[in-house]
Design a protein around this motif. Sequence first.
Motif, PDB file in Angstrom:
ATOM      1  N   ASP A  46       2.445  21.400  29.550  1.00  0.00           N
ATOM      2  CA  ASP A  46       2.612  22.145  28.302  1.00  0.00           C
ATOM      3  C   ASP A  46       2.841  21.212  27.115  1.00  0.00           C
ATOM      4  O   ASP A  46       2.151  21.309  26.098  1.00  0.00           O
ATOM      5  N   SER A  67      -0.204  18.919  26.523  1.00  0.00           N
ATOM      6  CA  SER A  67      -1.515  19.584  26.625  1.00  0.00           C
ATOM      7  C   SER A  67      -2.368  18.906  27.696  1.00  0.00           C
ATOM      8  O   SER A  67      -3.565  18.668  27.512  1.00  0.00           O
ATOM      9  N   SER A 116      -0.312  27.703  33.103  1.00  0.00           N
ATOM     10  CA  SER A 116      -1.564  27.004  32.818  1.00  0.00           C
ATOM     11  C   SER A 116      -2.347  26.736  34.099  1.00  0.00           C
ATOM     12  O   SER A 116      -3.549  27.009  34.177  1.00  0.00           O
ATOM     13  N   ASN A 119      -5.919  23.366  21.127  1.00  0.00           N
ATOM     14  CA  ASN A 119      -4.529  23.272  20.692  1.00  0.00           C
ATOM     15  C   ASN A 119      -4.062  24.679  20.376  1.00  0.00           C
ATOM     16  O   ASN A 119      -4.504  25.284  19.393  1.00  0.00           O
ATOM     17  N   ARG A 160      -1.025  25.733  27.183  1.00  0.00           N
ATOM     18  CA  ARG A 160      -1.499  24.518  26.527  1.00  0.00           C
ATOM     19  C   ARG A 160      -2.166  23.531  27.478  1.00  0.00           C
ATOM     20  O   ARG A 160      -2.817  22.587  27.046  1.00  0.00           O
ATOM     21  N   LYS A 213       8.655  28.481  26.910  1.00  0.00           N
ATOM     22  CA  LYS A 213       7.264  28.236  27.312  1.00  0.00           C
ATOM     23  C   LYS A 213       6.624  29.498  27.878  1.00  0.00           C
ATOM     24  O   LYS A 213       5.482  29.829  27.552  1.00  0.00           O
ATOM     25  N   ASP A 229       3.273  31.356  26.633  1.00  0.00           N
ATOM     26  CA  ASP A 229       2.170  31.540  27.576  1.00  0.00           C
ATOM     27  C   ASP A 229       1.767  33.009  27.684  1.00  0.00           C
ATOM     28  O   ASP A 229       0.588  33.363  27.655  1.00  0.00           O
TER      29      ASP A 229
END
Length: 412
Positions: A54, A57, A104, A219, A224, A379, A383
């Motif tokens: 995160d 990235s 992610s 971005n 991320r 986070k 997300d």
Amino acid sequence: MTVNNTTIDKAKVATEGIMQIPTWWTCPPGYEELQAKAHEIGKNELLPRAAISDQESRYPRESLTKIAEAGFGAATLPAELGGVGRGLTGFAVLAESFAQYCASATMCWVMHTAATQLMYVAGNEEQHKRFIPDVLKGKVGALAFSEPATGSHFWNVVSTAPRSGNGYLLNADKSFVTSAGEADWYIVATTYPESTNDDKLMFLVTDNNQDGITQYPYNAMGLRGNSSGPMKFRDVYVPAENRLGTEGGMNFHNDNTLDPLFLLGTAACWTGIAQGALNAAIDGAKKKVHADTGKSVAGYQVIRHELAKAQITIDSARSMLYRTAEGLDQAIANGTPLEECLFPIWQLKTHAADIVIQVTNQALQVSGGRGYLTGQVEKFLRDGRAGAVMGPTNEILREWIGKSLIDVPWFE
């Protein structure tokens, strides 16, 4: 210890009076071992890398490799081809469990799984032999569908790929390609302008390293690590052996393979993100003790009530998730086309994408100032916010649901 010469289980004494949540409420019966394995991977492999992915990235390549090494590189394929052999319910269990640790990595895996399943159902035996063995070893597939010209209406593509020799010349602008520049291969949705079908949709498979393919930076607010940036395909030659199915006519697979798997998998992600955020908030509330009162944050009734409300909300989405997945598996077993089952999937995705916003906000509020700082809860909030705007957006899905309720065609 012993009382009146009777042995008493210490663990039972330690938990006496504590309500034990039945496993059938949190996992479909028969999938407990699969869920336990997913949580083991999540705790040991996904969670330790989640914050780095995160903050930097960074694409979660290592996490995806670990998922493949555990036997989930092609989860929805039949067992004889290396899949788990547990249907869409097993897929939902895995996705919801993984998402509690790293959103992610889970979203990349869901898109990869959808691409692999599409390769299986729309591809031929030669293509299976060419792509699937590498997928089982950790190679990553991706979907290049949405285009900036049509926004979240990702099923409508305006790009074209006319014939060129023994293949096609692909020119396409794609937006929000999960694993863009990182996947080993992409299924690109385009149109064949000379198709005799009214439906001109065509699927072409391209390699990440082909000339003419450009990936642009990603971005975003959340997710991320996804590398979900735009891609351009300029005069990319795709040989005919890399076409999945026919020249046009691929909307059938859109409705019967891709949409059901994509919506089910993303709904599982939003549900898992909500649970992950609440788990982090619960852990923090139990550990944080106020020196002036001597009470933990969890010791306040108002906090416990917020935790209860959030869990009830999550379980409503989880119940929909597993009922929908089991219904889809039953439809497949009965030979019922999955396009006849889209209504509950629309409801599921809409509800899951709505509740993750609500629950992650509750988790942050319970966590107080600590929740506002960069960390797990913060986070998860970022997300999960992607769900409602990810196509089909919740507004589009509510319109389709509403039209269906008043008996008018949902798709025009």
